[in-house]
Design an enzyme around this catalytic site. Structure first.
Site, PDB file in Angstrom:
ATOM      1  N   LYS A  29     -57.465 -24.561   9.274  1.00 40.75           N
ATOM      2  CA  LYS A  29     -57.301 -24.772   7.849  1.00 40.75           C
ATOM      3  C   LYS A  29     -57.613 -23.505   7.037  1.00 40.75           C
ATOM      4  O   LYS A  29     -56.862 -23.130   6.138  1.00 40.75           O
ATOM      5  CB  LYS A  29     -58.259 -25.899   7.458  1.00 40.75           C
ATOM      6  CG  LYS A  29     -58.346 -26.202   6.029  1.00 40.75           C
ATOM      7  CD  LYS A  29     -59.427 -27.237   5.833  1.00 40.75           C
ATOM      8  CE  LYS A  29     -60.783 -26.614   6.123  1.00 40.75           C
ATOM      9  NZ  LYS A  29     -61.886 -27.501   5.751  1.00 40.75           N
ATOM     10  N   THR A  30     -58.713 -22.862   7.410  1.00 41.00           N
ATOM     11  CA  THR A  30     -59.116 -21.671   6.661  1.00 41.00           C
ATOM     12  C   THR A  30     -58.045 -20.592   6.732  1.00 41.00           C
ATOM     13  O   THR A  30     -57.751 -19.916   5.749  1.00 41.00           O
ATOM     14  CB  THR A  30     -60.438 -21.117   7.231  1.00 41.00           C
ATOM     15  OG1 THR A  30     -61.363 -22.199   7.308  1.00 41.00           O
ATOM     16  CG2 THR A  30     -61.002 -20.046   6.336  1.00 41.00           C
ATOM     17  N   ASP A 215     -60.159 -27.001  -1.393  1.00 42.88           N
ATOM     18  CA  ASP A 215     -60.510 -27.222   0.012  1.00 42.88           C
ATOM     19  C   ASP A 215     -61.449 -28.432   0.105  1.00 42.88           C
ATOM     20  O   ASP A 215     -62.094 -28.791  -0.870  1.00 42.88           O
ATOM     21  CB  ASP A 215     -61.204 -25.970   0.552  1.00 42.88           C
ATOM     22  CG  ASP A 215     -61.359 -26.015   2.057  1.00 42.88           C
ATOM     23  OD1 ASP A 215     -60.725 -26.880   2.689  1.00 42.88           O
ATOM     24  OD2 ASP A 215     -62.109 -25.178   2.598  1.00 42.88           O
ATOM     25  N   GLU A 216     -61.553 -29.023   1.263  1.00 42.93           N
ATOM     26  CA  GLU A 216     -62.429 -30.185   1.488  1.00 42.93           C
ATOM     27  C   GLU A 216     -62.165 -31.252   0.430  1.00 42.93           C
ATOM     28  O   GLU A 216     -63.089 -31.844  -0.147  1.00 42.93           O
ATOM     29  CB  GLU A 216     -63.906 -29.769   1.466  1.00 42.93           C
ATOM     30  CG  GLU A 216     -64.277 -28.664   2.437  1.00 42.93           C
ATOM     31  CD  GLU A 216     -64.364 -29.107   3.888  1.00 42.93           C
ATOM     32  OE1 GLU A 216     -64.053 -30.290   4.186  1.00 42.93           O
ATOM     33  OE2 GLU A 216     -64.716 -28.267   4.740  1.00 42.93           O
ATOM     34  N   GLN A 246     -63.206 -36.748   7.644  1.00 44.14           N
ATOM     35  CA  GLN A 246     -64.426 -35.968   7.462  1.00 44.14           C
ATOM     36  C   GLN A 246     -65.047 -36.172   6.078  1.00 44.14           C
ATOM     37  O   GLN A 246     -65.778 -35.326   5.586  1.00 44.14           O
ATOM     38  CB  GLN A 246     -64.144 -34.479   7.679  1.00 44.14           C
ATOM     39  CG  GLN A 246     -63.718 -34.161   9.105  1.00 44.14           C
ATOM     40  CD  GLN A 246     -63.564 -32.673   9.335  1.00 44.14           C
ATOM     41  OE1 GLN A 246     -64.514 -31.909   9.223  1.00 44.14           O
ATOM     42  NE2 GLN A 246     -62.343 -32.255   9.640  1.00 44.14           N
ATOM     43  N   ARG A 601     -67.911 -29.912  15.547  1.00 44.90           N
ATOM     44  CA  ARG A 601     -68.402 -28.556  15.259  1.00 44.90           C
ATOM     45  C   ARG A 601     -68.484 -27.713  16.518  1.00 44.90           C
ATOM     46  O   ARG A 601     -68.610 -26.500  16.464  1.00 44.90           O
ATOM     47  CB  ARG A 601     -69.803 -28.584  14.622  1.00 44.90           C
ATOM     48  CG  ARG A 601     -69.940 -29.299  13.291  1.00 44.90           C
ATOM     49  CD  ARG A 601     -68.972 -28.845  12.277  1.00 44.90           C
ATOM     50  NE  ARG A 601     -67.819 -29.721  12.235  1.00 44.90           N
ATOM     51  CZ  ARG A 601     -66.676 -29.420  11.643  1.00 44.90           C
ATOM     52  NH1 ARG A 601     -66.521 -28.265  11.068  1.00 44.90           N
ATOM     53  NH2 ARG A 601     -65.665 -30.269  11.650  1.00 44.90           N
TER      54      ARG A 601
END
Length: 754
Positions: A29-30, A215-216, A246, A601
């Site tokens: 995503k980043t 984002d998020e 998430q 993670r």
DNA sequence: TACAAGCGCCTTTTT
DNA sequence: GGCGCTTGTA
């Protein structure tokens, strides 16, 4: 930088109109966001100041800028708007403060400041803070504000407690009088300006950004959503990136339904799904899918990987949290030995309270670690005092800060005098400092109060006068001198005062760091700028770049990745956590998503621990394995059993006890252990530590030999220390030195052997 | 005024 | 188990 795959490239290159990107865990995503912005800058020649990227932490914003610098050059990224919702709003409000009804130098009140405001209001109104706990009052206020409601909107409606509503009004009034805002105000005020159809500022804000990225997005709340919609109203170039699996911030107003309903709000939105995981081994991905599969409501998507299986996820059952800590130490050691960078190792827990035992074990074994979050430094009294002085200089209207420092260091301004000042302030609708100055000017004071208050007003005037000519760090030093704060601590000359002086020095160091950073960005360093950064820093922002392993809550781990993850406390009640009021299915669903975040993670190795008995908040209870452990697919995990019978560990002596009980028989012995533990807890009076006290009393009876200079002891408040002197005069008095607190005279019965 | 002890409180997660 | 506020004492 590696190439993008097809969906990633599509998401990155899509420029016009609304865009929704469902980005599975570890799906790059980043990279997509970075490429998208780079593309806008270089291919479409969008000026950087017309792009807004809202990230989840300031650190993420910093990393985004750093990457873009490689792709597009430093001068371009400097003007990019990137930051958290709160820091972006703070920045916007500095420009549009007038429209938002604020002074230019408004301060941001953190939780403790907010609580102080509420406590004062309760006191003024003669309300009992046990019937109306400030925490409760505030959480209700914040819940309303996050929905975009002010106290006046709620007036007409029934169902709101009249006292609470009055407190809400008083709270807003007090903040306004102090030229202060809380976290919610930052969003709500920016939103109101941006939504205002009439004002020039509103039009300006809606035109300002040609591209808005969030984002998020799954953790966005209603007001934040309204804000970004307004900011992208004219361009309609709103790009949101997130993963409904998430979503873990429901308790702070985030609403998963916003991302799930985005297509309804923007029927023409382009939707891209990133489903390939590039981060984790196949076994870890399998484990993650096992955890999230039972979730009731999900946007349909299938996370997959073509990575190798890798090592299985190891699930370790241990008797108690101490054994868990020992296992963590062993595991970390083994990982370091096989060459894993300490920065690539993380320990996760559900609640901060779990960290203490782990910390002790790591410290005892000299394993360097850092705790992310907890923010203890800025909670220290001396640090808060200096910050309060600085904020008061920056914004004299800030009552919370005035009340904190008016008699610190002690200058003879007592409670009665302070009450008089507050009374005058309320009468004249002034801030406390204004009222104070007025009283002094009018000569309305007499005797000691007069001289003391005059002295304080002069002190503050002097500091405010000096402020413009000094760097913030210099001003901080000057404050410590002029107020006598530093000399007071120097005179005290104890280990404790030394520690405080060091903390203050560290604080000044942190201001210097800020000044250097500002210089690098060719911005003028300002007091407001530093204060804002400090207040809006997130837990992860504060992480140091040092070679140590990291300990953090699962919430803090969001957006991060590690080679090796040790996920602890997978027990019912601990994780999924069950608080006092949580029993709803929604809470459980969120716990499941939280577990999913934790598992995803890990890149290479994931260890999960589960203790059969855990002492938390001073209470031992026996635990069932977490339901999430059952959801892990057998083919991806190995389960390792327990070797020892659970025992009640309440004595420090257990630490070096070589006691190893007989192999565990089945049910009856287990039951016996439970009964025994319960019986023991039942007979102990509250707060009494049965084993320790007896042990120490025995020594006390033996009198002279019991405790001697050089002995290591432990005190409830001061922690571990060393005995320097023992005095026998009927009772036993001990002089002991405690690191960080200096030498203390204490009665022996308040010490424990350590 | 300062310090030590006692008491009651809370105990999710965070900007 | 720990923190912060209140109480008691020199």
């Amino acid at each position: 930088m590696p190439e993008l795959n097809a969906p990633q490239a599509e998401a990155a290159a899509h420029t016009d109109g609304p865009l929704l990107v469902f980005a599975g865990a570890g799906s790059g995503k980043t990279r997509v966001i970075t490429f998208r912005i780079a593309n806008l800058l270089s291919q479409h020649r969008v000026p950087p100041y017309r792009i807004l990227a809202v990230t989840f932490t300031n650190k993420a914003a910093g990393e985004l800028k750093a990457r873009l610098e490689h792709l597009a050059g430093a001068d371009v990224t400097r003007d990019l708007w990137a930051g958290t919702f709160h820091s972006v709003c703070a920045r916007l409000l500095r420009r549009y403060h007038e429209e938002a009804g604020l002074g230019p130098r408004f301060v941001i009140y953190d939780e403790s400041d907010q609580k102080a405001v509420i406590s004062r209001l309760l006191k003024e109104r003669g309300l009992d803070d046990r019937r109306m706990p400030p925490r409760w009052v505030l959480s209700k206020i914040h819940a309303q504000k996050r929905e975009g409601h002010g106290p006046d909107d709620l007036d007409a409606q029934t169902g709101f407690d009249a006292e609470w509503l009055d407190l809400f009004k008083g709270y807003q009034k007090a903040l306004h009088a102090s030229n202060a805002v809380d976290f919610e105000d930052l969003i709500v005020l920016a939103m109101r300006v941006a939504e205002d159809p009439e004002s020039a500022a509103g039009r300006d804000l809606r035109e300002r950004f040609r591209y808005v990225l969030v984002d998020e997005f799954q953790d966005t709340n209603i007001t934040q959503y309204r804000l970004v919609r307004a900011l992208s109203a004219s361009s309609r170039n709103l790009c949101v990136v997130g993963d409904d699996d998430q979503s873990i911030y429901r308790w702070r107003g985030a609403d998963v339904r916003i991302i799930r309903g985005f297509r309804r709000d923007f029927p023409d939105a382009q939707v891209v799904k990133l489903e390939q995981n590039y981060r984790s081994s196949a076994n870890i991905v399998k484990a993650a899918l096992g955890v999230i599969a039972p979730a009731l409501e999900r946007e349909p998507k299938q996370l997959w990987t073509d990575a190798a299986l890798g090592e299985p996820v190891r699930i370790r059952t241990v008797p108690t949290e101490r054994d868990e800590a020992a296992f963590i130490v062993r595991t970390v050691r083994a990982e370091l030995l096989r060459g894993v960078d300490p920065k690539g190792i993380a320990v996760f827990y559900r609640v901060h309270a779990q960290s203490r035992v782990i910390e002790e074990a790591l410290r005892a074994e000299n394993v360097p670690y850092q705790i992310i979050g907890g923010m203890r430094f800025f909670e220290r009294a001396e640090v808060k005092d200096l910050v309060a002085y600085l904020r008061l200089i920056d914004n004299p209207k800030s009552d919370a800060d005035l009340l904190r420092v008016i008699n610190v260091p002690a200058r003879g301004i007592g409670d009665k005098t302070v009450d008089r000042v507050l009374g005058a302030a309320a009468e004249r609708s002034l801030s406390a400092f204004e009222a104070l100055s007025a009283l002094v000017r009018e000569g309305a004071l007499t005797g000691a109060a007069k001289t003391k208050l005059c002295g304080f007003v002069e002190l503050m005037a002097g500091l405010a006068g000096a402020a413009p000519g000094l760097l913030p760090s210099e001003l901080a030093g000057h404050v410590l001198e002029a107020t006598g704060y530093r000399s007071r601590l120097r005179e005290e000359d104890s280990a404790e005062s030394d520690a405080r002086l060091e903390n203050l020095q560290e604080l000044i160091g942190s201001i210097r760091e800020y000044e250097e950073g500002a210089a690098a960005r060719s911005e003028p360093p300002t007091l407001s700028g530093w204060l804002e950064r400090v207040t809006l820093a997130s837990a992860v922002d504060a992480a140091k770049d040092v070679p140590s392993i990291s300990l953090m809550t699962v919430h803090a781990a969001k957006g991060l990745e590690f080679t090796t993850v040790i996920l602890t406390g997978l027990e019912e009640e601990t994780f999924p956590y069950r608080g006092m009021d949580s029993d709803g299915i929604d809470d459980l669903e969120e716990e499941r998503r939280l577990a999913y975040v934790a598992v995803t993670r890990a890149r290479e190795r994931l260890f999960i621990t589960h203790a059969e008995a855990r002492t938390l908040f001073g209470r031992t209870s026996y635990k069932l394995a977490s339901r999430f452990l059952r959801d892990l697919p057998d083919e991806a995990v190995v389960r390792e059993g327990v070797q020892r019978t659970p025992y009640l560990s309440s004595s420090p002596r257990d630490l070096d006890d070589e006691y190893s009980p007989p192999p565990r028989p089945r049910a009856p012995a287990w039951q016996a252990a439970v009964d025994q533990a319960r019986a023991r807890m039942g007979t102990a009076r509250p707060g009494e530590r049965v084993i320790d006290r007896e042990a120490f009393d025995d020594l006390g009876d033996a009198d002279a030999v019991a405790i001697r200079p050089g002995d290591r002891v432990r005190h409830k408040q001061f922690g571990r220390g060393v005995v320097e002197r023992v005095e026998h005069d009927g009772s036993v008095t001990v002089v002991a030195r405690f690191p960080g607190h200096g030498s203390k005279r204490l009665r022996a019965e308040y010490l424990e052997p350590a």
